[in-house]
Write an enzyme that holds these catalytic residues in place. Structure first.
Site, PDB file in Angstrom:
ATOM      1  CB  THR A 175      -0.941   0.017   1.244  1.00  0.00           C
ATOM      2  OG1 THR A 175      -1.654  -1.217   1.304  1.00  0.00           O
ATOM      3  CG2 THR A 175      -1.914   1.177   1.173  1.00  0.00           C
TER       4      THR A 175
ATOM      5  CG  HIS B 158      -8.431  -0.473  -6.062  1.00  0.00           C
ATOM      6  ND1 HIS B 158      -8.545  -0.652  -4.710  1.00  0.00           N
ATOM      7  CD2 HIS B 158      -9.266  -1.377  -6.634  1.00  0.00           C
ATOM      8  CE1 HIS B 158      -9.434  -1.613  -4.476  1.00  0.00           C
ATOM      9  NE2 HIS B 158      -9.885  -2.066  -5.635  1.00  0.00           N
TER      10      HIS B 158
HETATM   11  P1  ATP Z   1      -6.353  -0.474  -2.574  1.00  0.00           P
HETATM   12  O1  ATP Z   1      -7.591  -0.940  -1.856  1.00  0.00           O
HETATM   13  O2  ATP Z   1      -6.466   0.945  -3.097  1.00  0.00           O
HETATM   14  O3  ATP Z   1      -5.868  -1.449  -3.600  1.00  0.00           O
HETATM   15  P2  ATP Z   1      -4.742  -1.442  -0.400  1.00  0.00           P
HETATM   16  O4  ATP Z   1      -5.642  -2.638  -0.433  1.00  0.00           O
HETATM   17  O5  ATP Z   1      -3.266  -1.683  -0.548  1.00  0.00           O
HETATM   18  O6  ATP Z   1      -5.161  -0.379  -1.515  1.00  0.00           O
HETATM   19  P3  ATP Z   1      -6.358  -0.380   1.761  1.00  0.00           P
HETATM   20  O7  ATP Z   1      -6.052  -0.614   3.189  1.00  0.00           O
HETATM   21  O8  ATP Z   1      -7.482  -1.122   1.130  1.00  0.00           O
HETATM   22  O9  ATP Z   1      -4.987  -0.601   0.931  1.00  0.00           O
HETATM   23  O10 ATP Z   1      -6.604   1.188   1.611  1.00  0.00           O
HETATM   24  C1  ATP Z   1      -7.319   1.729   0.513  1.00  0.00           C
HETATM   25  C2  ATP Z   1      -6.634   3.009   0.075  1.00  0.00           C
HETATM   26  O11 ATP Z   1      -6.745   3.963   1.123  1.00  0.00           O
HETATM   27  C3  ATP Z   1      -5.145   2.883  -0.213  1.00  0.00           C
HETATM   28  O12 ATP Z   1      -4.853   2.494  -1.544  1.00  0.00           O
HETATM   29  C4  ATP Z   1      -4.657   4.298   0.044  1.00  0.00           C
HETATM   30  O13 ATP Z   1      -4.895   5.121  -1.094  1.00  0.00           O
HETATM   31  C5  ATP Z   1      -5.562   4.754   1.181  1.00  0.00           C
HETATM   32  N1  ATP Z   1      -4.920   4.548   2.488  1.00  0.00           N
HETATM   33  C6  ATP Z   1      -4.743   3.361   3.138  1.00  0.00           C
HETATM   34  N2  ATP Z   1      -4.154   3.524   4.320  1.00  0.00           N
HETATM   35  C7  ATP Z   1      -3.935   4.865   4.436  1.00  0.00           C
HETATM   36  C8  ATP Z   1      -3.347   5.710   5.445  1.00  0.00           C
HETATM   37  N3  ATP Z   1      -2.871   5.198   6.581  1.00  0.00           N
HETATM   38  N4  ATP Z   1      -3.288   7.052   5.197  1.00  0.00           N
HETATM   39  C9  ATP Z   1      -3.779   7.573   4.046  1.00  0.00           C
HETATM   40  N5  ATP Z   1      -4.365   6.846   3.063  1.00  0.00           N
HETATM   41  C10 ATP Z   1      -4.424   5.512   3.250  1.00  0.00           C
HETATM   42 MG    MG Z   2      -7.808  -2.461  -0.439  1.00  0.00          MG
END
Ligand code: ATP
Ligand code: MG
Length: 107
Positions: A58, A82
């Site tokens: 991420t 994503h």
């Molecule tokens: P995605 O769902 O976008 O593929 P991911 O599965 O790696 O990413 P998630 O935990 O699902 O991560 O978070 C969704 C999105 O939210 C991330 O892609 C990022 O853009 C944002 N995000 C996640 N964690 C944080 C954080 N701690 N601070 C800011 N933005 C965050």
């Molecule tokens: Mg995700």
């Protein structure tokens, strides 16, 4: 007869509803709607995990060398791409943007 001008905007709030209670939700939606995006369905064996591998972790700053997020992302929020995190989310997310007819070629 007349013309009007219309923009179809992505409903990122709905798409990312699972994160609605997280503190970064507002920033995430602002980023997701800050410009055009391209949506696609990728098909192949183990596509969910393989795409996650190509994407990298991420946080772009911590993503492994050669991954999309390491190459094109900025930080944990602006991470370029994503990818669904499991078959159930993939089903929901594909259905959010594509109709069954559009996916007719997929088995
Ligand atoms: P995605 O769902 O976008 O593929 P991911 O599965 O790696 O990413 P998630 O935990 O699902 O991560 O978070 C969704 C999105 O939210 C991330 O892609 C990022 O853009 C944002 N995000 C996640 N964690 C944080 C954080 N701690 N601070 C800011 N933005 C965050
Ligand atoms: Mg995700």
């Amino acid at each position: 007869m007349e013309r009007t001008f219309s923009i179809i905007k992505p409903d990122a709030e709905g798409f990312y509803y699972v994160h609605r209670d997280r503190p970064f939700f507002g920033d995430l939606v602002r980023f997701m709607t800050s410009g055009p995006c391209i949506v696609q369905v990728l098909e192949g064996e183990n596509a969910v995990a393989r795409n996650r591998e190509l994407m990298g972790t991420t946080d772009s700053k911590k993503a492994a060398a050669g991954t999309i997020r390491q190459k094109h992302g900025t930080d944990i929020e602006k991470n370029a791409v994503h990818g669904s995190d499991g078959p159930d989310t993939a089903k929901f997310e594909i259905g959010y943007f594509f109709s069954g007819a559009e996916l007719a070629s997929l088995k």
